[in-house]
Design an enzyme around this catalytic site. Structure first.
Site, mmCIF file in Angstrom:
data_model
loop_
_atom_site.group_PDB
_atom_site.id
_atom_site.type_symbol
_atom_site.label_atom_id
_atom_site.label_comp_id
_atom_site.label_asym_id
_atom_site.label_seq_id
_atom_site.Cartn_x
_atom_site.Cartn_y
_atom_site.Cartn_z
ATOM 1 N N LYS A 13 63.741 51.266 23.446
ATOM 2 C CA LYS A 13 63.147 50.836 22.182
ATOM 3 C C LYS A 13 64.149 50.902 21.018
ATOM 4 O O LYS A 13 64.227 49.987 20.205
ATOM 5 C CB LYS A 13 61.956 51.742 21.876
ATOM 6 C CG LYS A 13 60.768 50.999 21.349
ATOM 7 C CD LYS A 13 59.460 51.762 21.603
ATOM 8 C CE LYS A 13 59.596 53.250 21.436
ATOM 9 N NZ LYS A 13 58.937 53.755 20.218
ATOM 10 N N ARG A 87 50.007 54.227 17.410
ATOM 11 C CA ARG A 87 50.095 54.836 18.732
ATOM 12 C C ARG A 87 48.707 54.926 19.358
ATOM 13 O O ARG A 87 48.580 55.150 20.549
ATOM 14 C CB ARG A 87 50.710 56.224 18.563
ATOM 15 C CG ARG A 87 51.423 56.722 19.788
ATOM 16 C CD ARG A 87 52.351 57.865 19.454
ATOM 17 N NE ARG A 87 53.738 57.453 19.423
ATOM 18 C CZ ARG A 87 54.720 58.231 18.971
ATOM 19 N NH1 ARG A 87 54.453 59.420 18.495
ATOM 20 N NH2 ARG A 87 55.963 57.794 18.978
ATOM 21 N N ARG A 126 71.306 60.896 31.890
ATOM 22 C CA ARG A 126 71.852 61.033 30.548
ATOM 23 C C ARG A 126 72.604 62.363 30.404
ATOM 24 O O ARG A 126 72.116 63.403 30.858
ATOM 25 C CB ARG A 126 70.668 60.992 29.573
ATOM 26 C CG ARG A 126 70.984 60.498 28.211
ATOM 27 C CD ARG A 126 69.827 59.765 27.614
ATOM 28 N NE ARG A 126 68.632 60.594 27.425
ATOM 29 C CZ ARG A 126 67.491 60.127 26.931
ATOM 30 N NH1 ARG A 126 67.395 58.864 26.562
ATOM 31 N NH2 ARG A 126 66.455 60.906 26.800
ATOM 32 N N ARG A 159 69.991 67.403 28.678
ATOM 33 C CA ARG A 159 68.915 68.006 27.874
ATOM 34 C C ARG A 159 67.860 68.578 28.808
ATOM 35 O O ARG A 159 67.532 67.961 29.822
ATOM 36 C CB ARG A 159 68.237 66.938 27.005
ATOM 37 C CG ARG A 159 69.038 66.535 25.798
ATOM 38 C CD ARG A 159 68.093 65.847 24.792
ATOM 39 N NE ARG A 159 68.835 65.071 23.821
ATOM 40 C CZ ARG A 159 68.809 63.744 23.753
ATOM 41 N NH1 ARG A 159 68.076 63.035 24.580
ATOM 42 N NH2 ARG A 159 69.510 63.118 22.830
ATOM 43 N N ARG A 170 55.765 62.508 30.797
ATOM 44 C CA ARG A 170 55.800 61.772 29.527
ATOM 45 C C ARG A 170 55.336 60.335 29.721
ATOM 46 O O ARG A 170 54.612 59.781 28.899
ATOM 47 C CB ARG A 170 57.231 61.770 28.960
ATOM 48 C CG ARG A 170 57.602 63.015 28.186
ATOM 49 C CD ARG A 170 58.653 62.732 27.111
ATOM 50 N NE ARG A 170 59.847 62.110 27.634
ATOM 51 C CZ ARG A 170 61.045 62.709 27.723
ATOM 52 N NH1 ARG A 170 61.196 63.938 27.318
ATOM 53 N NH2 ARG A 170 62.088 62.053 28.186
#
Ligand SMILES: [Zn+2]
Length: 215
Positions: A13, A87, A126, A159, A170
């Site tokens: 996004k 949202r 990542r 992370r 999520r």
């Protein structure tokens, strides 16, 4: 042009937002950024939001709605891309009411769709530099020396939230929350489902083709 950008965490996004606001000279209105700004500046709204966050609660819909509608009212005539808002269906309905009172509406909803496996691979691969915050990826954006930052040689870290389990949870939460929102918009607005599984540039071109007739 007024655009709502929807997409799960890891759908790209942020990258697409950048492309869209540059090309069409729109304002990027990210609810997360705006909320952070209110908190940093210690506005009345920021303090109210902070009290919820301090107790571990989500900031209630009404606070977010007031904050974003206020921001939108001050946006330039050229338009904007909404990111992170609305949202929920309630947020979308209140936004519509505010826009209708000015004879405006959302022109397009871009719904970035990514395969779960691809998101998991993107996020779990990542690696972040703890010193300069540079972002790498073990497959797509490798550092020159394995595991070390190109700029300062620091050891790259993952992370704690970037694990498959956290990502899948999520995604599930996102889909549960967003599916009714997409249904809401499909009944009354133009929703473009965008296949966001490809490289960012290809996704960008797909979005530009969809938006071209509206520009
Ligand atoms: Zn670094």
């Amino acid at each position: 042009m007024r655009i709502v950008l929807l997409g799960a965490p890891g759908a790209g996004k942020g990258t697409q937002c950048k492309y869209i606001v540059e090309k069409y000279r729109l304002l990027h209105l990210s609810s997360g950024d705006i909320l952070r700004r209110h908190r940093a500046q210690g506005t009345a709204l920021g303090k109210k939001a902070q009290s919820y966050m301090d107790s571990g609660a989500l900031v209630p819909d009404d606070i977010i709605i007031d904050m974003m509608i206020d921001e939108i009212a001050r946006a330039p005539a050229g338009g904007y891309v909404l990111d992170g808002f609305p949202r929920t269906v309630k947020q979308a309905a209140d936004l519509d009411k505010a826009l209708e009172s000015k004879k405006q509406k959302i022109d397009a909803i871009l719904n970035l769709q990514v395969n779960e496996k691809i998101i998991v691979r993107r996020i779990t691969g990542r690696r972040i530099c703890p010193k300069c915050a540079a972002v790498y990826h073990v497959e797509n954006l490798k550092p020159r020396v394995d595991g070390k930052c190109d700029k300062d040689g620091s050891l790259l870290l993952q992370r704690p939230d970037d694990t498959a389990e956290v990502v899948i949870t999520r995604l599930k939460n996102y889909n549960e929350q967003t599916a009714p929102l997409v249904d809401y918009y499909k009944r009354k607005n133009t929703v473009f489902d965008i296949d966001a599984n490809e490289e960012a540039e290809n996704v960008r071109d797909l979005i530009f083709r969809k938006l071209a007739p509206l520009a």
